[in-house]
Design an enzyme around this catalytic site. Sequence first.
Site, PDB file in Angstrom:
ATOM      1  N   GLY A  15      -8.633  -2.133   0.453  1.00  0.00           N
ATOM      2  CA  GLY A  15      -7.819  -3.270   0.860  1.00  0.00           C
ATOM      3  C   GLY A  15      -8.116  -3.676   2.290  1.00  0.00           C
ATOM      4  O   GLY A  15      -8.304  -2.827   3.162  1.00  0.00           O
ATOM      5  N   VAL A  27     -17.971  -1.201  16.754  1.00  0.00           N
ATOM      6  CA  VAL A  27     -19.058  -0.350  16.251  1.00  0.00           C
ATOM      7  C   VAL A  27     -20.411  -0.948  16.635  1.00  0.00           C
ATOM      8  O   VAL A  27     -21.294  -0.261  17.171  1.00  0.00           O
ATOM      9  CB  VAL A  27     -18.955  -0.191  14.714  1.00  0.00           C
ATOM     10  N   GLY A 108      -9.510   6.395  -0.029  1.00  0.00           N
ATOM     11  CA  GLY A 108     -10.572   6.206  -1.013  1.00  0.00           C
ATOM     12  C   GLY A 108     -11.916   5.987  -0.348  1.00  0.00           C
ATOM     13  O   GLY A 108     -12.949   6.487  -0.817  1.00  0.00           O
ATOM     14  N   ASP A 137      -0.553  -0.121   5.121  1.00  0.00           N
ATOM     15  CA  ASP A 137       0.498   0.800   4.670  1.00  0.00           C
ATOM     16  C   ASP A 137       0.772   1.919   5.676  1.00  0.00           C
ATOM     17  O   ASP A 137       1.789   2.599   5.576  1.00  0.00           O
ATOM     18  CB  ASP A 137       0.115   1.434   3.326  1.00  0.00           C
ATOM     19  N   ARG A 164      15.582 -16.033   6.032  1.00  0.00           N
ATOM     20  CA  ARG A 164      17.003 -15.828   6.348  1.00  0.00           C
ATOM     21  C   ARG A 164      17.709 -17.159   6.613  1.00  0.00           C
ATOM     22  O   ARG A 164      18.861 -17.361   6.215  1.00  0.00           O
ATOM     23  CB  ARG A 164      17.129 -14.914   7.571  1.00  0.00           C
ATOM     24  N   HIS A 226      25.669 -13.494   4.171  1.00  0.00           N
ATOM     25  CA  HIS A 226      24.285 -13.397   3.727  1.00  0.00           C
ATOM     26  C   HIS A 226      23.821 -11.964   3.925  1.00  0.00           C
ATOM     27  O   HIS A 226      24.163 -11.317   4.917  1.00  0.00           O
ATOM     28  CB  HIS A 226      23.381 -14.351   4.524  1.00  0.00           C
ATOM     29  N   GLU A 233       7.241  -1.942  -2.251  1.00  0.00           N
ATOM     30  CA  GLU A 233       6.744  -2.224  -3.605  1.00  0.00           C
ATOM     31  C   GLU A 233       6.645  -0.973  -4.472  1.00  0.00           C
ATOM     32  O   GLU A 233       6.649  -1.062  -5.695  1.00  0.00           O
ATOM     33  CB  GLU A 233       5.384  -2.919  -3.546  1.00  0.00           C
ATOM     34  N   GLN A 263       0.771 -10.482   3.748  1.00  0.00           N
ATOM     35  CA  GLN A 263       0.916  -9.448   4.779  1.00  0.00           C
ATOM     36  C   GLN A 263      -0.420  -8.898   5.256  1.00  0.00           C
ATOM     37  O   GLN A 263      -0.505  -8.294   6.322  1.00  0.00           O
ATOM     38  CB  GLN A 263       1.775  -8.301   4.233  1.00  0.00           C
TER      39      GLN A 263
END
Length: 333
Positions: A15, A27, A108, A137, A164, A226, A233, A263
């Site tokens: 990802g 690099v 991975g 993540d 919001r 609210h 997820e 994201q």
Amino acid sequence: MDKQVKRIGVLTSGGDAPGMNAAVRAVVRTAVGRGIDCVGIRRGWNGLINSDFFPMDASSVSHIIDKGGTMLYTARSMEFMEPAGRAKALATCKLLGLDGIVAIGGDGTFRGALALSRQAAEAGEHLQVVGIPATIDNDIGCSHYTIGFDTACNTAIECIDKLRDTMQSHERCSVVEVMGHRAGHLALTVGVACGATAVIVPEHPVDYEADLLEPIRRARLAGRTHFMIIVAEGVEGGAYSIGKVIEEATALDTRVTVLGHIQRGGSPSSRDRITATYMGYEAVRLLAEGKTCRVVALQGENYVDYDITEALQMTKSLDQHTYEVMRALTGVH
């Protein structure tokens, strides 16, 4: 005496994450500064199998430090998981005269680098590999921080702040799903930053009454009309299941928003640019010193490196202090 490193390859795999381009830039420019040739490998490990590469120099990475995505593209390769696929990749490395590879990605990607290096050794060849952790993540066990996390948090927060406004106008309950398949780092950080009513993460089993419904009721009694619920997820059932529970138990008009791949995009934050730059520099330094099968990592303020095998065995738990802060601010005890 270690063989002098003359030419290396760099690739991005898995990802994408904001800051990957900054790592590629570091690099290439670090390698050029040390008199090492650099080859860009497109589309991850597939690029090695299919000879999808091009020479890189300092000018080829100009004006990419602020760009999201990855100029090298990325892909997941089923063929590379088999010895025959890795043999094709090694043939490309041998043809190009690559002494080492910098692989930018997640677990991975690191497993692939390790497998390639081991297969090269079995064939009597020497190929150095170094990994750089890049995933929004932030779930790489050996590193406190991974490239892309800060930008993804900022993107999610910006979206939630806008959401919001409209949801508050209609006095609705918002359930927002953020990325984090097996880890709730992103959801927790975003939840604290946007003042969520509740945050649901996969690391903690959901007590619907105590963790979800009661915070909503307390907020309503305090005058709130609210409510913002952040869900990772990876939570069982996902955001739509959470939304259904809320609507059935409270009769609130509940709407679910899945932020999804937005994201992963966008110009990287200063933190991601700087972290990527340091990690790219460290990766080339390790290769130049004859090191192999290493992963660059950030521990506190220090850049360190681990053996890939050791790194893959390390796990990262949710920041307990942040989790306690979140629960205290939502009134969950």
